[in-house]
Design an enzyme around this catalytic site. Structure first.
Site, PDB file in Angstrom:
ATOM      1  N   ASP A 290       0.898  -1.622   0.218  1.00 49.87           N
ATOM      2  CA  ASP A 290       0.261   0.229  -0.173  1.00 49.87           C
ATOM      3  C   ASP A 290       0.788   0.763  -0.177  1.00 49.87           C
ATOM      4  O   ASP A 290       0.607   2.385  -0.627  1.00 49.87           O
ATOM      5  CB  ASP A 290      -0.713   0.135   0.903  1.00 49.87           C
ATOM      6  CG  ASP A 290      -2.319  -1.107   1.381  1.00 49.87           C
ATOM      7  OD1 ASP A 290      -2.278  -2.029   2.138  1.00 49.87           O
ATOM      8  OD2 ASP A 290      -2.299  -0.927   0.156  1.00 49.87           O
ATOM      9  N   GLY A 297       0.371   8.279   1.353  1.00 48.88           N
ATOM     10  CA  GLY A 297       0.191  10.527   1.597  1.00 48.88           C
ATOM     11  C   GLY A 297      -0.572  10.925   0.933  1.00 48.88           C
ATOM     12  O   GLY A 297      -1.336  11.272   0.649  1.00 48.88           O
ATOM     13  N   ARG A 298      -0.193  10.276  -0.797  1.00 46.60           N
ATOM     14  CA  ARG A 298      -0.997  10.008  -1.741  1.00 46.60           C
ATOM     15  C   ARG A 298      -2.697  10.003  -1.302  1.00 46.60           C
ATOM     16  O   ARG A 298      -3.739  10.921  -2.296  1.00 46.60           O
ATOM     17  CB  ARG A 298      -1.012  10.012  -2.586  1.00 46.60           C
ATOM     18  CG  ARG A 298       0.745  10.673  -3.221  1.00 46.60           C
ATOM     19  CD  ARG A 298       1.260  10.119  -5.076  1.00 46.60           C
ATOM     20  NE  ARG A 298      -0.077  10.186  -5.729  1.00 46.60           N
ATOM     21  CZ  ARG A 298      -0.056  10.932  -7.143  1.00 46.60           C
ATOM     22  NH1 ARG A 298       1.348  10.690  -8.198  1.00 46.60           N
ATOM     23  NH2 ARG A 298      -0.629  10.078  -8.054  1.00 46.60           N
ATOM     24  N   TYR A 374      -9.802  -0.876   1.689  1.00 48.22           N
ATOM     25  CA  TYR A 374      -9.642  -0.057   3.019  1.00 48.22           C
ATOM     26  C   TYR A 374      -9.243   0.923   3.727  1.00 48.22           C
ATOM     27  O   TYR A 374      -8.699   1.725   2.483  1.00 48.22           O
ATOM     28  CB  TYR A 374      -8.491  -1.231   3.483  1.00 48.22           C
ATOM     29  CG  TYR A 374      -8.731  -2.893   4.229  1.00 48.22           C
ATOM     30  CD1 TYR A 374      -9.231  -2.495   5.366  1.00 48.22           C
ATOM     31  CD2 TYR A 374      -8.298  -3.872   3.378  1.00 48.22           C
ATOM     32  CE1 TYR A 374      -9.067  -4.157   6.087  1.00 48.22           C
ATOM     33  CE2 TYR A 374      -8.537  -5.217   4.336  1.00 48.22           C
ATOM     34  CZ  TYR A 374      -9.014  -5.163   5.460  1.00 48.22           C
ATOM     35  OH  TYR A 374      -9.040  -5.924   5.777  1.00 48.22           O
ATOM     36  N   GLU A 473      23.543  -7.806  11.895  1.00 54.12           N
ATOM     37  CA  GLU A 473      22.190  -7.796  11.224  1.00 54.12           C
ATOM     38  C   GLU A 473      21.715  -8.977  11.841  1.00 54.12           C
ATOM     39  O   GLU A 473      20.235  -9.225  11.959  1.00 54.12           O
ATOM     40  CB  GLU A 473      22.121  -7.501  10.308  1.00 54.12           C
ATOM     41  CG  GLU A 473      22.279  -5.560  10.284  1.00 54.12           C
ATOM     42  CD  GLU A 473      22.548  -5.820   8.607  1.00 54.12           C
ATOM     43  OE1 GLU A 473      23.685  -5.820   7.711  1.00 54.12           O
ATOM     44  OE2 GLU A 473      22.256  -4.613   8.218  1.00 54.12           O
TER      45      GLU A 473
HETATM   46 NI    NI Z   1      -8.241  -7.943   6.648  1.00 53.36          NI
END
Ligand code: NI
Length: 635
Positions: A290, A297-298, A374, A473
């Site tokens: 996403d 932000g857009r 969503y 790491e």
């Molecule tokens: Ni869900």
């Protein structure tokens, strides 16, 4: 590092960035601007006293060739510094691509024929949900800009389309060539026909017994805002909205005595992914990144007063580049307000009967991004005792699948007749560039455990804490462990509190500690490798800002955290970055339909021997004097 050099681009800077890119001819005659944002200066160079020019970064789509360029612009010279043509991955979706997938699919005879077979002729009521094509191994991405679209149908304009999935029809649309790459029809299944809507006219009668609950601050709010700089109680930080990362908090500091002490240089989402776990051909590839594919932000909402946030609200507008590089303002994109947060601390002296109670108040900085079905709300909560809580709120309507009468859906929960909600995950990767009382930090994994019975534990009651240094790491498994109360502490080994303990901040993971379930040979397993651990620790590098790399849209290379950490670099006593995966595995319930009640997933950053004692003893007994050393019986 508290500095305006890390702030978002102004409208004027966006315009100049676009002008420089167009002047240089990058991305053809009409370049598409997938994202434009501040190219943040290298902290190591700043610390060395080097001057770093103000720079902008842009991901540019050539609307004629589908080539994507990662471009760096010097805003002091108004000139392009570098432009790299990508060989893997692409820019986030342009707003116009939503329209293009609809236009192209609906003009394609194979698509309309597949719909007609299902009795659908009114194309204005057909909805396409575009997903990136990166997780379909059978699709050749070379030279193309592809979106795999799930088809839904509305019975009327405001109908909930997710109640009527057009099962089996997938439109793979090339938004640059403006043609269908493929129209796939895996066979007619009955379309779920029940309308399920969440609006009042479909849900009568409404409850009538709620009386007003108003929050007033008659003397105003307790924070001050100077541009993006927020000061509240002993906190100060800068709040900006980034087109990809969404809300970015930088230069987070807490005033202790006369000086500000650093806590975190920068906190934001580094990426997030929503992989679906339904193995059918028409579903398996759903898995949205996403941030990198759409831009959190857009996609920020303009927030509604009294609805999204309640009380005395201050909003920040955000400015983003539109598809053509023009600055475009999102009004009321970031919400700032105070909330009562229950009790901060309390003690009743049982001998004297005197009672001390302090109310806790929190400062909440939040925004909400809409990504298709969503909505994700991101809330950074700052408390008076120096702790920070980050809440992610999941809202909206679940994606759906269809199943015939007399059968049970597979890998999905039934939510209505013939309609199911596929099982899926929401995996949020937070990038937390910590600077705990300075930039040289070390990270320890803390596990609480019993000790073997023996001379050191003769009665068997001993509680031990195993502190394991993350020296490199790949140390540790990076997973949460509720049985050992596992936390991770970012400590400054050179700064001690009054009791000789290195000052630190502790990451306390929330209950949502799920990691990625998908595995090889799924492409999502390679693309979302960041989600296989709850915690990664990396040394700060200005090139490592995004958990799945900077261009996850259609990137199949496995970029990001797994690739960087393969080098197993040392991370001791240096500038460390924590990457925390908050994972929700969503096995939908019938109560999640037709719109889900908000689901919250949280984590905390808590001072851990950072102060010499409770830093909130100086919080007064609120406006009610009897909360401080009063006698409960007298009131
Ligand atoms: Ni869900």
């Amino acid at each position: 590092m508290h500095s305006p050099q890390f702030d978002a681009l102004t409208a004027e800077e966006i315009s100049r960035t676009a002008a420089a890119i167009k002047k240089a001819g990058i991305g053809g005659k009409r370049p598409g601007f997938g994202s434009v944002f501040t190219h943040e200066p290298d902290k190591a160079r700043l610390r060395a006293g080097e001057r770093t020019p103000r720079q902008a970064r842009a991901l540019i789509l050539d609307r004629t060739s589908a080539a994507t360029y990662d471009v760096l612009v010097d805003l002091e010279q108004d000139a392009v510094v570098s432009s790299v043509a990508l060989t893997e991955g692409g820019a986030p979706m342009l707003a116009e691509e939503i329209e293009i997938v609809n236009e192209v699919a609906k003009a394609d005879p194979a698509f309309t024929e597949a719909l007609a077979k299902r009795g659908i002729t009114d194309l204005s009521l057909v909805q396409l949900d575009p997903f990136g094509a990166g997780s379909r191994a059978d699709i050749d991405l070379a030279g193309r800009r592809l979106w795999t679209c799930i088809t839904y149908f509305r019975h009327f304009e405001d109908d909930n389309a997710y109640a009527h999935i057009v099962e089996g029809v997938i439109a793979v649309i090339d938004t640059v060539r403006r043609e269908a790459y493929a129209i796939e029809d895996s066979g007619v299944k009955p379309m779920p026909m029940t309308c399920d809507n969440y609006t009042p006219e479909h849900n009568q009668p409404m409850r009538a017994d709620l009386r007003p609950l108003d929050i007033t601050q008659p003397e105003g709010v307790s924070f001050t805002l100077d541009g993006p700089q927020l000061t509240w109680q002993k906190w100060r930080f800068r709040a900006n909205l980034h087109p990809v990362d969404g809300l970015v908090l930088s230069g987070v500091e807490y005033r202790d005595g006369g000086r500000y002490r650093s806590v975190m240089h920068r906190g934001s989402i580094g990426e997030m992914v929503v992989p679906y776990g339904i193995p059918e051909a028409a579903h398996y590839f759903r898995g949205a990144f996403d941030a990198g594919e759409y831009g959190l932000g857009r996609m920020a909402n303009s927030l509604l007063l009294g609805c999204d946030c309640l009380g005395e609200i201050t909003y920040l507008d955000a400015v983003m580049a539109d598809d053509d590089g023009e600055p475009s303002v999102i009004r009321n994109a970031v919400c700032i307000h105070e909330e009562d947060a229950g009790i901060l601390w309390k003690h009743t002296d049982w001998v004297t009967g005197k009672v001390d109670v302090r109310r806790s108040r929190k400062l909440v900085v939040s925004f909400i991004a809409t990504v298709g079905n969503y909505h994700y709300g991101f809330y950074w909560n700052f408390f008076q005792d120096g702790h920070i809580e980050v809440d992610t709120k999941l809202m909206g309507i679940v994606q759906t699948s269809a199943f015939p009468d007399g059968q049970a859906p597979s890998h999905a929960s039934p939510v209505a007749r013939n309609l199911a909600a596929p099982w899926h995950q929401h995996l949020f990767s937070f990038r937390l560039d910590m600077e705990v009382d300075g930039w040289r930090n070390s990270v320890f994994q803390n596990d609480v455990d019993g000790e073997p019975v023996g001379p050191a534990n003769p009665y068997g009651n001993a509680i031990g804490v195993k502190r394991t240094l993350i020296a490199r790491e790949q140390d540790g498994d990076g997973l949460t462990s509720p049985q050992t109360a596992r936390t991770w502490t970012v400590a400054n080994p050179d700064r001690m509190n009054a009791w000789g303990v290195p000052v630190g901040y502790k990451l306390i993971p929330g209950w949502a500690g799920d990691t990625l379930i998908a595995r090889e040979p799924s492409l999502i397993a390679r693309r979302a490798g960041f989600a296989t651990r709850n915690l990664w620790v990396t040394p700060y590098s200005p090139a490592e800002m995004h958990s799945a790399g900077d261009h996850p849209n259609s990137d199949r290379s496995g970029a990001g955290l797994p690739a960087w950490t393969a080098a197993n670099r040392p991370v001791e006593n240096t500038d460390v970055v924590l990457w925390h995966t908050v994972g929700v595995t969503h096995i939908p319930r019938s109560e999640d339909w037709p719109v889900m009640p908000v689901e919250v997933a949280s984590f905390q950053l808590v001072p851990n021997n950072f102060f010499d004692s409770n830093p909130a003893l100086d919080v007064p007994g609120s406006i009610h004097d009897h909360c401080a050393s009063g006698d409960a019986a007298e009131h």
